[in-house]
Design an enzyme around this catalytic site. Sequence first.
Site, short mmCIF file in Angstrom:
data_model
loop_
_atom_site.label_atom_id
_atom_site.label_comp_id
_atom_site.label_asym_id
_atom_site.label_seq_id
_atom_site.Cartn_x
_atom_site.Cartn_y
_atom_site.Cartn_z
N LYS A 193 46.02 16.67 13.24
CA LYS A 193 46.33 15.28 12.89
C LYS A 193 45.09 14.39 12.95
CE LYS A 193 50.64 15.65 11.85
NZ LYS A 193 51.09 15.30 10.50
N TYR A 235 48.03 20.98 17.11
CA TYR A 235 48.69 19.85 16.43
C TYR A 235 47.79 18.61 16.44
CZ TYR A 235 52.25 16.37 15.27
OH TYR A 235 52.96 15.36 14.68
#
Length: 257
Positions: free
Chosen positions: A158, A154
């Site tokens: 990002k 994740y």
Amino acid sequence: MRLQSKTALVTGAGGGLGGAIARRYAAEGASVLCSDLDLAKAEATVADIQAKGGTAEAMRADVSVAADCEAQVAETVARFGRIDIAVNNAGVAMHKLALDMTPEEWERVLRINLTGSFLTAQAAARRMVDQGGGRIIQIGSISGQRGNMGGIAYGASKAAVMHVCKVMAVELSSKGVMINAIAPGPIETGLSNHGPSRKQGYIDRIPAGAYGTISSVAGAALFLASDECEWTTGAILNVDGGYGAAGLAYDPAEVGG
Ligand SMILES: NC(=O)c1ccc[n+]([C@@H]2O[C@H](COP(=O)([O-])OP(=O)(O)OC[C@H]3O[C@@H](n4cnc5c(N)ncnc54)[C@H](O)[C@@H]3O)[C@@H](O)[C@H]2O)c1
């Protein structure tokens, strides 16, 4: 109304942040295409907007499929005539340790959060260059700035989303396309199902002393979509209660305050 006569695409518009951004844009006069993997959730956002007198339509799109990234941009133009604003918000969370991550899990997170976001930005930017300008907003995360335990896929996705924003801003701002990213801190939504200890850990480290609200992110997204955002491009706007700014010493008691 700050977005009167504008048209916008919001991906993941059936979720917490996407729904709030779509509602805010519509309340400011924009016509909004609300796309989501879950059509029923996108339709619920649209029904809410329409009940308040706004203009919105729903479509199903899976941003892990390249053709869907293009299709949701094409649909915005087909339904509303042009695309002035694109918000790349659709995303998934994953909490898994680096040593346990499988290639399939890694690729799924990167494909949705990074590749889907880039391909949608690319498709929107192509239309915007032809139109003479536009605004693209990438939803990043403070997880792409700090190393969270279990945040390997994740956080990497990002961090890359926010880098895409910088490179596209450098390449496209001379053509009137302003591209910025928002890095939210923890916000109460379906995605942030943090357990009690992680939640308290964040609250202890956020100078504002609380989780953020979907409204705080929608407000930032409104500025970045508006004509007021005329010379801001390639920026990462943290909406995080001061989390990213803080060092260790911000408790007044520690410094005799
Ligand atoms: N909530 C937070 O604390 C937080 C913090 C930082 C960043 N973010 C980011 O904000 C964005 C929105 O998150 P949220 O908190 O509103 O989560 P959410 O789960 O409420 O909304 C995410 C939406 O994305 C949709 N989606 C998932 N996979 C998709 C796909 N393949 N194609 C299209 N749509 C898909 C879901 O159906 C859902 O409606 C995400 O990119 C997330 O990473 C959230």
